[in-house]
Design an enzyme around this catalytic site. Structure first.
Site, PDB file in Angstrom:
ATOM      1  N   HIS A  60       0.832  -1.214   0.000  1.00  0.00           N
ATOM      2  CA  HIS A  60       0.000   0.000   0.000  1.00  0.00           C
ATOM      3  C   HIS A  60       0.863   1.260   0.000  1.00  0.00           C
ATOM      4  O   HIS A  60       2.045   1.199  -0.341  1.00  0.00           O
ATOM      5  CB  HIS A  60      -1.003  -0.050   1.163  1.00  0.00           C
ATOM      6  N   GLU A  98      -2.111   0.140   8.301  1.00  0.00           N
ATOM      7  CA  GLU A  98      -1.258  -0.925   7.783  1.00  0.00           C
ATOM      8  C   GLU A  98      -0.105  -0.362   6.964  1.00  0.00           C
ATOM      9  O   GLU A  98       1.032  -0.833   7.074  1.00  0.00           O
ATOM     10  CB  GLU A  98      -2.070  -1.900   6.929  1.00  0.00           C
ATOM     11  N   HIS A 153       3.159  -7.047   4.776  1.00  0.00           N
ATOM     12  CA  HIS A 153       1.788  -6.610   5.034  1.00  0.00           C
ATOM     13  C   HIS A 153       1.373  -6.954   6.460  1.00  0.00           C
ATOM     14  O   HIS A 153       2.064  -7.679   7.180  1.00  0.00           O
ATOM     15  CB  HIS A 153       0.817  -7.309   4.077  1.00  0.00           C
ATOM     16  N   GLU A 228       1.904 -11.732   5.730  1.00  0.00           N
ATOM     17  CA  GLU A 228       0.937 -11.001   6.554  1.00  0.00           C
ATOM     18  C   GLU A 228       1.372 -11.227   7.995  1.00  0.00           C
ATOM     19  O   GLU A 228       1.208 -12.320   8.546  1.00  0.00           O
ATOM     20  CB  GLU A 228      -0.475 -11.539   6.323  1.00  0.00           C
TER      21      GLU A 228
END
Length: 263
Positions: A60, A98, A153, A228
């Protein structure tokens, strides 16, 4: 006469070998085939790593929320379809984002790998921009000949679901995805477990999550995996994710996993 002459010469040469030549041979050191070089510091590489490139992809970006048109633009997904360029990512219950977590951990990993002698390339150079799109992130490692690509992430599942998981592209689309990418993902999983992190209770199996829908993995022709680190909506995971000490622990584990895979 000739015979006595050669005997005399032989006696002289023998004396010279004992007195002079023998000394010279003894003075020449014999190489120790088992000798090991002395490392200058604990951060010195165990094996030569010059030229190895590592790509880090902090997921992101911090400016994405202000540019929905760019984020929602459709790009190839690597399997014949399309998907959005990117998303804003998730956040914790208290608003911790995040994208900020990903950027923090990626910088720590970058610095640690650089100290070990690797050349590190980041998919973005700040946490205030937009993009790159997922297809561009997926092809970055190809363009720079990366030895390993790791996308960082954190997840946004319901509270109560917790733990980390590692994704890799499956079914594989090329040789790098069928073997090396799985090995890299396994190194990440094993190192995280070895550092005390718990595998996911809600996604995949034993911390591994084969995926077909992630363009960043599908486009890669280099060893690539996505981690993650935990669930930002779970209080236990969030406490680690949001603490500087926790982020340092994640970075240390990811760094060690990449080094273990490459060495």
């Amino acid at each position: 006469m000739r015979q006595r002459h050669w005997k005399s010469l032989a006696a002289i040469c023998g004396a010279l070998l004992i007195a002079g030549c023998g000394h010279s041979v003894a003075a020449a050191p014999t190489p120790d085939a088992h000798a090991r070089p002395v490392l200058d510091s604990p951060a010195a590489p165990v094996v030569p790593i010059a030229g190895q490139v590592v790509v880090l992809d902090p997921g992101h970006n911090g400016g994405g929320a202000d540019h929905p048109d760019q984020l929602n633009a459709q790009v190839p997904d690597g399997r014949g379809g399309t998907k959005a360029c990117n998303t804003t990512g998730t956040n914790g219950a208290d608003g911790y984002s995040e994208h900020a977590f990903n950027w923090d951990v990626a910088q720590r990993v970058r610095d640690a790998l650089t100290l070990r002698g690797y050349r590190v390339i980041m998919s973005r150079d700040s946490d205030t921009g937009v993009g790159p799109c997922v297809d561009e992130r997926g092809t970055l490692g190809n363009r720079v000949g990366a030895a390993a690509v790791v996308s960082i992430h954190a997840d946004g599942a319901p509270a109560g679901a917790h733990g980390f998981h590692v994704a890799y592209s499956s079914p594989a689309l090329n040789d790098a995805q069928s073997g090396p990418s799985v090995q890299l993902a396994t190194a990440l999983r094993d190192t995280m477990v070895g550092r005390g992190f718990t595998t996911s209770t809600y996604v995949g199996s034993d911390g591994m999550d084969p995926r077909a829908d992630l363009a960043g993995l599908n486009f890669s022709e280099r060893p690539t995996a996505l981690i993650e680190c935990g669930n930002m909506r779970d209080p236990g995971d969030a406490a680690v994710i949001e603490s500087p000490d926790g982020r340092a622990r994640f970075a240390d584990a990811i760094t060690a996993a990449i080094a273990a895979y490459l060495n």
